[in-house]
Design an enzyme around this catalytic site. Sequence first.
Site, PDB file in Angstrom:
ATOM      1  CE  LYS A   1      -5.526  -8.497  -2.278  1.00  0.00           C
ATOM      2  NZ  LYS A   1      -6.013  -8.224  -0.973  1.00  0.00           N
TER       3      LYS A   1
ATOM      4  CE  LYS B   1      -4.471  -1.527   1.442  1.00  0.00           C
ATOM      5  NZ  LYS B   1      -5.585  -1.419   2.370  1.00  0.00           N
TER       6      LYS B   1
ATOM      7  CE  LYS C   1     -12.211  -4.453  -0.785  1.00  0.00           C
ATOM      8  NZ  LYS C   1     -12.682  -4.198   0.543  1.00  0.00           N
TER       9      LYS C   1
HETATM   10  P1  TYM Z   1     -10.586  -6.554   2.706  1.00  0.00           P
HETATM   11  O1  TYM Z   1     -11.676  -5.555   2.862  1.00  0.00           O
HETATM   12  O2  TYM Z   1      -9.457  -6.236   1.780  1.00  0.00           O
HETATM   13  O3  TYM Z   1     -11.184  -7.929   2.240  1.00  0.00           O
HETATM   14  C1  TYM Z   1     -12.309  -8.506   2.897  1.00  0.00           C
HETATM   15  C2  TYM Z   1     -12.157 -10.022   2.924  1.00  0.00           C
HETATM   16  O4  TYM Z   1     -12.046 -10.536   1.593  1.00  0.00           O
HETATM   17  C3  TYM Z   1     -10.909 -11.374   1.480  1.00  0.00           C
HETATM   18  N1  TYM Z   1     -10.357 -11.243   0.116  1.00  0.00           N
HETATM   19  C4  TYM Z   1     -10.164 -12.273  -0.715  1.00  0.00           C
HETATM   20  N2  TYM Z   1     -10.354 -13.589  -0.579  1.00  0.00           N
HETATM   21  C5  TYM Z   1     -10.064 -14.380  -1.639  1.00  0.00           C
HETATM   22  N3  TYM Z   1      -9.568 -13.910  -2.816  1.00  0.00           N
HETATM   23  C6  TYM Z   1      -9.353 -12.587  -2.986  1.00  0.00           C
HETATM   24  N4  TYM Z   1      -8.888 -12.138  -4.138  1.00  0.00           N
HETATM   25  C7  TYM Z   1      -9.643 -11.708  -1.908  1.00  0.00           C
HETATM   26  N5  TYM Z   1      -9.553 -10.358  -1.743  1.00  0.00           N
HETATM   27  C8  TYM Z   1      -9.988 -10.101  -0.494  1.00  0.00           C
HETATM   28  C9  TYM Z   1      -9.930 -10.847   2.534  1.00  0.00           C
HETATM   29  O5  TYM Z   1      -8.993 -11.817   2.912  1.00  0.00           O
HETATM   30  C10 TYM Z   1     -10.876 -10.480   3.667  1.00  0.00           C
HETATM   31  O6  TYM Z   1     -11.185 -11.624   4.442  1.00  0.00           O
HETATM   32  N6  TYM Z   1      -7.876  -5.907   6.822  1.00  0.00           N
HETATM   33  C11 TYM Z   1      -9.083  -6.508   6.286  1.00  0.00           C
HETATM   34  C12 TYM Z   1     -10.340  -6.048   6.969  1.00  0.00           C
HETATM   35  C13 TYM Z   1     -10.335  -6.215   8.438  1.00  0.00           C
HETATM   36  C14 TYM Z   1     -10.518  -7.430   9.151  1.00  0.00           C
HETATM   37  C15 TYM Z   1     -10.451  -7.076  10.523  1.00  0.00           C
HETATM   38  C16 TYM Z   1     -10.696  -8.742   8.750  1.00  0.00           C
HETATM   39  C17 TYM Z   1     -10.182  -5.232   9.362  1.00  0.00           C
HETATM   40  N7  TYM Z   1     -10.254  -5.733  10.610  1.00  0.00           N
HETATM   41  C18 TYM Z   1     -10.565  -8.045  11.505  1.00  0.00           C
HETATM   42  C19 TYM Z   1     -10.818  -9.703   9.758  1.00  0.00           C
HETATM   43  C20 TYM Z   1     -10.758  -9.351  11.100  1.00  0.00           C
HETATM   44  C21 TYM Z   1      -9.195  -6.155   4.830  1.00  0.00           C
HETATM   45  O7  TYM Z   1      -8.662  -5.179   4.384  1.00  0.00           O
HETATM   46  O8  TYM Z   1     -10.009  -6.969   4.127  1.00  0.00           O
END
Ligand code: TYM
Length: 334
Positions: free
Chosen positions: A197, A115, A200
């Site tokens: 991966k 990032k 978004k």
């Molecule tokens: P975020 O918002 O980027 O993604 C949300 C969830 O989607 C999963 N994910 C994927 N899984 C499979 N293939 C992909 N290409 C893919 N892209 C995203 C992520 O692994 C995630 O589970 N830091 C976290 C948000 C967060 C969080 C937490 C998660 C904040 N606090 C506490 C769990 C517990 C994040 O940015 O996810």
Amino acid sequence: MSGDKKVLFSGMQATGSLTLGNYLGALKNWVTLSDEYECFYSVVDMHSITVRQDPAELRKRARNLLTLYIAAGLDPEKNCIYYQSHVSGHAELAWILNCFTYMGELNRMTQFKDKAAKHADNINAGLYTYPVLMAADILLYQADVVPVGKDQLQHLEITRDIAQRFNGIYGDVFTIPEPYIGKVGAKIMSLQNPEKKMSKSDENPNGSIYLMDDPDTVIRKCKRAVTDSEANIAYRDEQPGIRNLIDIYCACTGKTSDETVREFEGRGYGEFKMAVGEAVVSVLKPLQARFEELSKDKGYIDSVIRANGEKAGYCAMKTLRKVHKKIGFPERIR
Ligand code: TYM
């Protein structure tokens, strides 16, 4: 946290448009697990501001995301679905945990490095300490399990390390959480670059299928997916594009990779891509319909926000009181 069930916590950022990766890697598993655990599903809007956001847009996306959680099948009567920013305990615990986290640990976080490279003009301290806020999210609710995609594993590791360090000093304050990674769909790759991966924030919209894409767009993106010249549908590392499409197909249909390879034996990539597109559409269509329906019911969504925000705040306070006491903050006089 209050009953006999074990506790589950997870969250998603209200940044950009949700992708099929978010759904197959996380949201889909949340729904499967929701009966078994006492669940907290947060729209982690505080995490989103580590990157500059347009305020009106952030507010809209956060609400859409919360609505989408419900549209995906999470019952807000049984699961605590709420905005992170409505529970000040997240920020409070994050500050405390910052004092138990080493810079050396944060320096190793690959998501920070990625990032920071992407937003070189805004490498702020929040971006750096992002994993500590994430640890606070999880530990605040004494979560036993955290369902995430593979990309979040490193953040789960640091959460466990911080919790163990804290417990080592003050006794058993925090539950040590385990990650839950689904068997299929844990890392969906970009359709345009299967080494990366699906994200978004991908600049190339053809690399990601967004949850709100219409059927024609989904089919077009699948047809255009980068594959190889082997002309053979096989599940192997040497064919990452085809392997990713098999993963998507399996996650959408419930079939295994072996079954899929057998089903498409001797058939062309064009035909397979079409089948993948149709499988995705069959998952997205009902989700989109339910989302549209729920979005119209403003009163209902507002009531969920109010009730669940209060419940989350109450549970968070329980842990915070314990933490305050342990570290030696003076008792509050009421
Ligand atoms: P975020 O918002 O980027 O993604 C949300 C969830 O989607 C999963 N994910 C994927 N899984 C499979 N293939 C992909 N290409 C893919 N892209 C995203 C992520 O692994 C995630 O589970 N830091 C976290 C948000 C967060 C969080 C937490 C998660 C904040 N606090 C506490 C769990 C517990 C994040 O940015 O996810």
